[in-house]
Motif scaffolding. Structure first.
Motif, PDB file in Angstrom:
ATOM      1  N   SER A 153       0.838  -1.205   0.000  1.00  0.00           N
ATOM      2  CA  SER A 153       0.000   0.000   0.000  1.00  0.00           C
ATOM      3  C   SER A 153       0.872   1.254   0.000  1.00  0.00           C
ATOM      4  CB  SER A 153      -0.929  -0.007   1.215  1.00  0.00           C
ATOM      5  OG  SER A 153      -0.148  -0.109   2.370  1.00  0.00           O
ATOM      6  N   LEU A 154       0.246   2.371  -0.326  1.00  0.00           N
ATOM      7  CA  LEU A 154       0.962   3.650  -0.369  1.00  0.00           C
ATOM      8  C   LEU A 154       1.087   4.215   1.034  1.00  0.00           C
ATOM      9  CD1 LEU A 154      -0.926   5.327  -3.358  1.00  0.00           C
ATOM     10  CD2 LEU A 154       1.481   4.591  -3.361  1.00  0.00           C
ATOM     11  N   ASP A 155       2.233   4.841   1.321  1.00  0.00           N
ATOM     12  CA  ASP A 155       2.389   5.503   2.619  1.00  0.00           C
ATOM     13  C   ASP A 155       1.857   6.925   2.565  1.00  0.00           C
ATOM     14  OD1 ASP A 155       3.948   3.511   4.223  1.00  0.00           O
ATOM     15  OD2 ASP A 155       5.243   3.653   2.466  1.00  0.00           O
ATOM     16  N   ARG A 156       2.175   7.656   1.498  1.00  0.00           N
ATOM     17  CA  ARG A 156       1.816   9.072   1.414  1.00  0.00           C
ATOM     18  C   ARG A 156       1.689   9.525  -0.034  1.00  0.00           C
ATOM     19  NH1 ARG A 156      -0.092  10.445   5.482  1.00  0.00           N
ATOM     20  NH2 ARG A 156       0.909  11.284   7.334  1.00  0.00           N
ATOM     21  N   VAL A 157       0.808  10.503  -0.243  1.00  0.00           N
ATOM     22  CA  VAL A 157       0.776  11.231  -1.514  1.00  0.00           C
ATOM     23  C   VAL A 157       1.108  12.672  -1.153  1.00  0.00           C
ATOM     24  CG1 VAL A 157      -0.645  11.965  -3.469  1.00  0.00           C
ATOM     25  CG2 VAL A 157      -0.977   9.686  -2.465  1.00  0.00           C
ATOM     26  N   ILE A 158       2.200  13.186  -1.672  1.00  0.00           N
ATOM     27  CA  ILE A 158       2.618  14.550  -1.344  1.00  0.00           C
ATOM     28  C   ILE A 158       2.237  15.474  -2.494  1.00  0.00           C
ATOM     29  CG2 ILE A 158       4.570  16.041  -0.796  1.00  0.00           C
ATOM     30  CD1 ILE A 158       5.830  13.731   0.655  1.00  0.00           C
ATOM     31  N   ASN A 159       1.345  16.416  -2.182  1.00  0.00           N
ATOM     32  CA  ASN A 159       0.832  17.341  -3.189  1.00  0.00           C
ATOM     33  C   ASN A 159       1.596  18.656  -3.126  1.00  0.00           C
ATOM     34  OD1 ASN A 159      -1.003  18.491  -5.104  1.00  0.00           O
ATOM     35  ND2 ASN A 159      -2.046  19.505  -3.402  1.00  0.00           N
TER      36      ASN A 159
END
Ligand code: AMP
Length: 215
Positions: A106-112
């Motif tokens: 799974s993904l840990d973070r999406v940084i926008n």
């Protein structure tokens, strides 16, 4: 660590992904770079993508999803990855969710990354890069000497074909129309965080490390 660097073109995703990649020893998966390599090598994907990229539009989802499926399933991504430039549409985001489930990760973070649009246009139209070592420079801000030679490896610095002003405007409009909804997709999943991308390269890098609890 598995992260997505998200945001419009020109906000510094590539520069920051390179720094984080070397810091954390996980690969930067930059779909734009992969497509440019495919164009240079004249592969079937490259031949299909060349004109689309030149005009600032998006390469079809099925092509992009095929590329990502291959790379994320490979051993080099076993310890994690930084996705830079993918997903760019809702179908790509949905396909990524399904693929990660299939891989049992799974993904840990999406940084926008957030940068003012006038600043983005200014940055992109002044951006040059080194085709040999991949370094990116912003003429006038971090002028590598004015003679367009890479200070790191002496390669000849070039401007990207799609960084011409008219194509930059097109790419930003494609971003608002097709890519921005992906932000809400990840916001609803509780893994998206906003970051101000307008500071110095070093300060943005430090903010990212803090966000990822890695110093
Ligand atoms: P970038 O280097 O990320 O700015 O990407 C350059 C160009 O490659 C984009 O303007 C698109 O034409 C194409 N591209 C890169 N990533 C994607 C993607 N995930 N989906 C569709 N097109 C892409």
């Amino acid at each position: 660590m598995r992260v997505i660097f998200f945001g419009p073109p020109g906000v510094g995703k590539g520069t920051q992904a390179k720094l984080l990649s070397s810091r954390m020893q996980i690969p930067q998966i930059a779909t734009g770079d992969m497509l440019r390599d495919a164009v240079s090598a004249g592969t079937p994907v490259g031949l299909q993508a060349e004109e689309i990229m030149h005009s600032g539009k998006l390469v079809p989802d099925d092509v992009m999803i095929g590329i990502i499926r291959e790379v994320l399933g490979s051993p080099r991504c076993a310890r994690g990855f930084i996705l830079d430039g993918f997903p760019r549409t809702l179908p790509q985001a949905e396909a990524l969710t399904a693929l990660l489930e299939e891989l049992g990760i799974s993904l840990d973070r999406v940084i926008n990354f957030i940068v003012d649009e006038q600043e983005i246009i200014r940055r992109l139209t002044r951006r040059v890069s080194c085709p040999v070592c991949g370094s990116i420079f912003n003429l006038g801000v971090k002028d590598p000497g004015g003679n367009r030679v890479c200070p790191n490896c002496n390669g000849e610095l070039v401007q990207r074909d799609d960084d011409r002003p008219e194509t930059v405007i097109k790419r930003l409009s494609v971003y608002h129309q097709s890519t921005e909804p992906v932000r809400t997709y990840y916001l609803q999943r509780g893994i998206l965080v906003d970051i101000q991308g307008s500071g110095s390269v070093k300060s943005v890098h430090e903010q990212i490390l803090a966000l990822l609890n890695h110093s």
